[in-house]
Motif scaffolding. Structure first.
Motif, mmCIF file in Angstrom:
data_model
loop_
_atom_site.group_PDB
_atom_site.id
_atom_site.type_symbol
_atom_site.label_atom_id
_atom_site.label_comp_id
_atom_site.label_asym_id
_atom_site.label_seq_id
_atom_site.Cartn_x
_atom_site.Cartn_y
_atom_site.Cartn_z
ATOM 1 N N ILE A 75 -5.745 3.309 -9.561
ATOM 2 C CA ILE A 75 -5.610 3.923 -8.246
ATOM 3 C C ILE A 75 -4.515 3.194 -7.475
ATOM 4 O O ILE A 75 -4.283 2.005 -7.689
ATOM 5 N N CYS A 76 -3.848 3.886 -6.595
ATOM 6 C CA CYS A 76 -2.805 3.278 -5.763
ATOM 7 C C CYS A 76 -3.444 2.335 -4.740
ATOM 8 O O CYS A 76 -4.274 2.756 -3.935
ATOM 9 N N LYS A 77 -3.072 1.061 -4.786
ATOM 10 C CA LYS A 77 -3.674 0.099 -3.862
ATOM 11 C C LYS A 77 -3.269 0.384 -2.417
ATOM 12 O O LYS A 77 -3.990 0.045 -1.473
ATOM 13 N N TYR A 78 -2.114 1.014 -2.240
ATOM 14 C CA TYR A 78 -1.679 1.361 -0.882
ATOM 15 C C TYR A 78 -2.468 2.554 -0.349
ATOM 16 O O TYR A 78 -2.719 2.654 0.856
ATOM 17 N N PHE A 79 -2.892 3.427 -1.243
ATOM 18 C CA PHE A 79 -3.767 4.527 -0.849
ATOM 19 C C PHE A 79 -5.101 3.981 -0.360
ATOM 20 O O PHE A 79 -5.644 4.441 0.652
ATOM 21 N N ILE A 80 -5.638 2.991 -1.070
ATOM 22 C CA ILE A 80 -6.904 2.373 -0.663
ATOM 23 C C ILE A 80 -6.782 1.778 0.733
ATOM 24 O O ILE A 80 -7.719 1.806 1.530
ATOM 25 N N GLN A 81 -5.591 1.241 1.055
ATOM 26 C CA GLN A 81 -5.363 0.615 2.357
ATOM 27 C C GLN A 81 -4.812 1.581 3.406
ATOM 28 O O GLN A 81 -4.439 1.163 4.501
ATOM 29 N N ASP A 82 -4.766 2.876 3.053
ATOM 30 C CA ASP A 82 -4.219 3.899 3.964
ATOM 31 C C ASP A 82 -2.757 3.625 4.318
ATOM 32 O O ASP A 82 -2.311 3.895 5.439
ATOM 33 N N LYS A 83 -2.016 3.090 3.344
ATOM 34 C CA LYS A 83 -0.618 2.743 3.609
ATOM 35 C C LYS A 83 0.362 3.427 2.656
ATOM 36 O O LYS A 83 1.563 3.162 2.719
ATOM 37 N N CYS A 84 -0.135 4.265 1.765
ATOM 38 C CA CYS A 84 0.760 4.917 0.803
ATOM 39 C C CYS A 84 1.563 6.010 1.506
ATOM 40 O O CYS A 84 1.005 6.876 2.183
ATOM 41 N N ARG A 85 2.889 5.963 1.317
ATOM 42 C CA ARG A 85 3.770 6.940 1.960
ATOM 43 C C ARG A 85 3.991 8.177 1.102
ATOM 44 O O ARG A 85 4.550 9.171 1.570
ATOM 45 N N ALA A 86 3.561 8.113 -0.147
ATOM 46 C CA ALA A 86 3.739 9.260 -1.049
ATOM 47 C C ALA A 86 2.600 10.257 -0.862
ATOM 48 O O ALA A 86 1.493 9.900 -0.467
ATOM 49 N N SER A 87 2.854 11.485 -1.167
ATOM 50 C CA SER A 87 1.815 12.507 -1.082
ATOM 51 C C SER A 87 0.880 12.371 -2.284
ATOM 52 O O SER A 87 1.175 11.659 -3.250
ATOM 53 N N VAL A 88 -0.230 13.063 -2.225
ATOM 54 C CA VAL A 88 -1.232 12.978 -3.288
ATOM 55 C C VAL A 88 -0.629 13.309 -4.645
ATOM 56 O O VAL A 88 -0.900 12.643 -5.648
ATOM 57 N N ASN A 89 0.204 14.313 -4.703
ATOM 58 C CA ASN A 89 0.754 14.774 -5.983
ATOM 59 C C ASN A 89 1.971 13.997 -6.449
ATOM 60 O O ASN A 89 2.368 14.104 -7.613
#
Length: 227
Positions: A95-109
């Motif tokens: 899993i994207c660690k930045y997604f876990i931290q609400d910091k991922c700038r990329a979209s889901v896809n």
């Protein structure tokens, strides 16, 4: 009944921030799961104590009903998810660690590390930990809380060398070093949740060595800096 108690207890605790009193956990189990309506506090405590790799119980003079029940494991995120061999060799989430931290700038896809906690690999990992039925948003929040506890730096802890030998540490509770599986620290323990040595810094033994709040931050710095 044993597996039902264990599985549901893990899910309830993780869905409630990773910690509950024994009394609160008992009430939720009895009120939400009909077959467990006759469960009592003594039986629940006995069943939880039978799974030390999953649960930490800390009474600390508060009385049985107010005993704190915590999860004795942490969910890891794979650092090389695009290169590893997957489950069961890898038991960390892909899993994207930045997604876990609400910091991922990329979209889901478009994120190459993935935002799906219920992918086939992740479900296999979560199922082994009895976490597969937790609502993804609640699961994400709990993993985020774990990450936040580990991310505040301090001095690196020292792990007891004798604890990891066949003879063990003869100092017992008097040992001032951490009793942790060295293979777990190196991310190479092949036994996972079945390991006979501790995989948690939040164990009663380790938290008694150093103040828990400082120790949690310390281990995070050691993990991210030296491993």
């Amino acid at each position: 009944m044993d597996q039902s108690v264990v599985r549901n207890a893990v899910q309830i605790i993780a869905s409630n921030g990773g910690q509950l009193t024994l009394s609160d956990l008992l009430n939720i189990l009895k009120n939400s799961i009909s077959p467990l309506s006759t469960l009592n506090v003594d039986t629940l405590q006995e069943k939880l104590n039978a799974h030390p790799h999953l649960f930490e119980l800390d009474e600390a003079g508060r009385g049985k009903h107010q005993t704190k029940v915590m999860l004795a494991f942490e969910v890891q995120i794979c650092e090389q998810s695009r290169k590893c061999n997957g489950f069961p060799i890898c038991k960390a989430l892909h899993i994207c660690k930045y997604f876990i931290q609400d910091k991922c700038r990329a979209s889901v896809n478009k994120c190459s590390f993935g935002h799906d906690l219920h992918s086939s690999h992740n479900l296999a990992v979560l199922t082994e930990l009895h976490l597969e039925q937790i609502e993804p948003l609640k699961l994400k929040d709990w993993i985020q809380q774990q990450h936040n506890r580990r991310s505040r730096p301090s001095r690196s802890p020292k792990i007891c060398n004798f604890y990891n030998t066949a003879g063990g540490c003869d100092q017992g509770e008097n040992c001032s070093f951490l009793h942790l599986c060295r293979y777990f620290v190196n991310r190479s323990c092949k036994f996972g949740s079945k390991c006979t040595r501790s995989h948690t810094i939040r164990s009663n033994r380790n938290s008694g060595s150093v103040q828990l709040s400082i120790l949690s931050y310390t281990f995070a710095f050691y993990w991210h800096t030296y491993l």
